[in-house]
Scaffold this active site. Structure first.
Site, PDB file in Angstrom:
ATOM      1  N   CYS A 144     -22.153  -6.732 -19.864  1.00  0.00           N
ATOM      2  CA  CYS A 144     -20.977  -6.945 -19.012  1.00  0.00           C
ATOM      3  C   CYS A 144     -19.848  -6.047 -19.496  1.00  0.00           C
ATOM      4  O   CYS A 144     -19.583  -5.973 -20.700  1.00  0.00           O
ATOM      5  CB  CYS A 144     -20.492  -8.387 -19.112  1.00  0.00           C
ATOM      6  SG  CYS A 144     -21.602  -9.603 -18.442  1.00  0.00           S
TER       7      CYS A 144
ATOM      8  N   CYS B 120     -25.601 -11.873 -21.993  1.00  0.00           N
ATOM      9  CA  CYS B 120     -25.362 -13.194 -21.410  1.00  0.00           C
ATOM     10  C   CYS B 120     -26.234 -13.464 -20.188  1.00  0.00           C
ATOM     11  O   CYS B 120     -26.200 -14.567 -19.651  1.00  0.00           O
ATOM     12  CB  CYS B 120     -23.892 -13.372 -21.058  1.00  0.00           C
ATOM     13  SG  CYS B 120     -23.387 -12.475 -19.587  1.00  0.00           S
TER      14      CYS B 120
ATOM     15  N   GLY C  13       0.790  -1.223   0.000  1.00  0.00           N
ATOM     16  CA  GLY C  13       0.000   0.000   0.000  1.00  0.00           C
ATOM     17  C   GLY C  13       0.825   1.277   0.000  1.00  0.00           C
ATOM     18  O   GLY C  13       0.281   2.349  -0.259  1.00  0.00           O
TER      19      GLY C  13
ATOM     20  N   CYS D 287     -27.127  -8.670 -17.407  1.00  0.00           N
ATOM     21  CA  CYS D 287     -26.507  -8.408 -18.709  1.00  0.00           C
ATOM     22  C   CYS D 287     -27.498  -8.772 -19.812  1.00  0.00           C
ATOM     23  O   CYS D 287     -28.109  -9.845 -19.778  1.00  0.00           O
ATOM     24  CB  CYS D 287     -25.219  -9.222 -18.855  1.00  0.00           C
ATOM     25  SG  CYS D 287     -24.504  -9.109 -20.502  1.00  0.00           S
TER      26      CYS D 287
ATOM     27  N   CYS E  97     -18.327 -12.183 -20.532  1.00  0.00           N
ATOM     28  CA  CYS E  97     -19.598 -12.186 -21.253  1.00  0.00           C
ATOM     29  C   CYS E  97     -19.547 -13.201 -22.397  1.00  0.00           C
ATOM     30  O   CYS E  97     -20.473 -13.996 -22.571  1.00  0.00           O
ATOM     31  CB  CYS E  97     -19.878 -10.787 -21.812  1.00  0.00           C
ATOM     32  SG  CYS E  97     -21.590 -10.503 -22.269  1.00  0.00           S
TER      33      CYS E  97
END
Lengths: 296, 189
Positions: free
Chosen positions: A269, A247, A35, A244, A275
């Site tokens: 997607c 899909c 980080g 979606c 997808c």
């Protein structure tokens, strides 16, 4: 530049060895202090700042000839940024490329984490525009550095609180700040906050490169990453409340696509590989086309 | 300088250093995991793995400290020829190489500054052998716990207490290397 690149015209993966050593040392220090943003001497790359020069340098320092590279831009394998970076490494490193998340050993991404779960042995490289999560709250680098040193992150909580005071909820939808291993507050790059939970306990190594801002940071596998929130306003991963249209997936992050000038729209997607593989497996959404018809 | 100093470097630097870096990255990212590297044949007493790390990470911008028996003419010449790294005392070193006994006391090495914790030393500790049993490790990079044969635990526990400051460590033996970043919590079993 001609299309066929002569062998040996560039060093492997474009960068010279001295530069790669410098980047590699920065990556290792980033891994050691999860980080924390490690400064590095970012080079000019043959693409403009904002096109992923940081990610490209990190990828170049990590690539080996045996790697399989996947590049995505907002989840898509076929957008300009993704295509040009993929082509860049095909030319300069002659690595294999793929669009399938599971087959890739290095995935360079702009602003998304793939939907398919990552595995050990994979490296996810993020392109980062502004690595400093406190930058829009405090413009001076000397001050933000001091704030990280003293773990003085109150200002970030004030910002999230002001969101709640103004909108009733935390309205930060992307680049949602996280705390890493209980120490450093980190900008996860402008990924949607839908992706934030995937940062934590990820089996893959996650590396972040900011070229213009000259910073590299990292998350080793299985690192504790917590999205900042309040007890009475807990963090919530959000997405468009739809499935979606191609899909039918209800668990993926969606892009809204305007389809005509009469208010028509569809949700698809943002992860094109996810997808497509679902469509190929026979799933179908509201506007989906059966696979046999699509092939004809 | 003898002719031997000119030998034993990488023959395909871009490819070998890329593979070596990936091994070092995996090792440091997953403490307890032991990686095998090849490519360098440094003069004794430096191990292959330590030699590979030196060739991959050191250059004229990284002061190197050789401790104990590693501070010999053959090794000085080899590192100078292949990397151009200046050889310095312990306090100024960015990389320090030696056995654990020779590197002691380890609290003399750079641990970074509170605002720049990355400005710390990396120790390359030469070991008799390296095995995935011994002290218990936990922390970033480790799913639950891992084990690694550490030369001692007290010094690493004290180093962890300095986090985010502290030195980072590679343990090397023959062609094997393991990583122990400052973020790892270490306990004796």
């Amino acid at each position: 530049m001609t299309d066929t690149l002569e062998a040996g015209a560039y060093n492997f993966a474009y960068l010279d060895e001295q530069t790669k050593r410098m980047i590699r040392r920065a990556i290792l220090k980033g891994i050691a202090v999860p980080g924390y943003q490690v400064p590095f001497a970012s080079r000019e790359m043959p693409m403009p700042y904002g096109w992923g020069t940081g990610g490209v340098q990190v990828t170049a320092a990590c690539l080996t000839p045996d790697d399989t590279l996947k590049v995505i831009d907002q989840g898509a394998d076929d957008t300009t940024n993704a295509v040009s970076i993929r082509k860049f490494f095909q030319r300069t490193a002659a690595v294999a490329v793929t669009e399938a998340t599971a087959e890739a050993s290095i995935i360079q991404t702009r602003h998304r984490i793939p939907e398919a779960p990552l595995s050990e042995g994979q490296i996810l490289v993020y392109q980062v525009p502004i690595p400093e999560p406190l930058r829009f709250l405090e413009p001076r680098e000397t001050e933000t550095r001091k704030m990280h040193e003293l773990e003085e992150y109150g200002l970030m909580h004030v910002k999230l609180y002001e969101d709640i005071a103004r909108h009733g909820h935390i309205a930060t939808a992307y680049a949602y700040p996280v705390k890493v291993e209980g120490r450093y507050v980190m900008d996860p790059s402008p990924i949607p906050r839908f992706d934030n939970p995937k940062l934590a306990a990820c089996p893959a190594i996650q590396l972040f490169g900011a070229g213009r801002e000259q910073r590299i940071y990292a998350l080793p596998p299985y690192t504790a990453v917590v999205s900042l929130d309040f007890d009475d306003h807990p963090f919530e991963a959000s997405k468009a409340p739809h499935d979606c249209d191609l899909c039918g997936a209800s668990d993926s992050y969606l892009d809204e696509v305007i389809t005509d000038d009469a208010g028509g729209r569809m949700f698809v997607c943002s992860d094109t590989d996810y997808c497509r593989s679902r469509c190929e497996a026979g799933h179908m959404g509201r506007l989906g086309v059966p696979q046999q018809e699509a092939a004809e | 300088m003898t002719l031997d100093a000119l030998l034993g470097g990488f023959t395909e630097t871009p490819l070998q250093s890329a593979q070596a870096f990936r091994a070092a990255l995996e090792a440091l990212s997953r403490p307890g995991q032991i990686e095998t590297v090849t490519g360098a044949t440094p003069p004794a007493p430096l191990s292959v793995a330590a030699g590979v790390l030196v060739l991959t990470l050191c250059d004229p911008t990284t002061p190197v400290h050789l401790a104990g028996a590693h501070d010999c003419a053959a090794l000085r010449d080899w590192i100078t020829f292949h990397t151009g790294a200046p050889l310095v005392g312990a306090t100024a070193a960015q990389f320090a190489i030696g056995t654990w006994a020779a590197l002691a006391p380890v609290n003399r090495f750079a641990i970074g500054q509170p605002d720049y914790p990355d400005r710390s030393a990396t120790l390359i500790v030469e070991m008799e052998h390296l095995a995935a049993h011994g002290a218990r490790l936990s922390g970033p990079g480790i799913k639950t716990t891992a084990q690694l044969s550490l030369p001692e635990t007290a010094a690493f526990a004290a180093n962890r207490a300095l986090f985010p400051l502290g030195f980072d460590t590679f343990l090397t033996s023959g062609a094997c290397l393991a990583g122990l970043p400052r973020s790892t919590r270490v306990e004796t079993l």
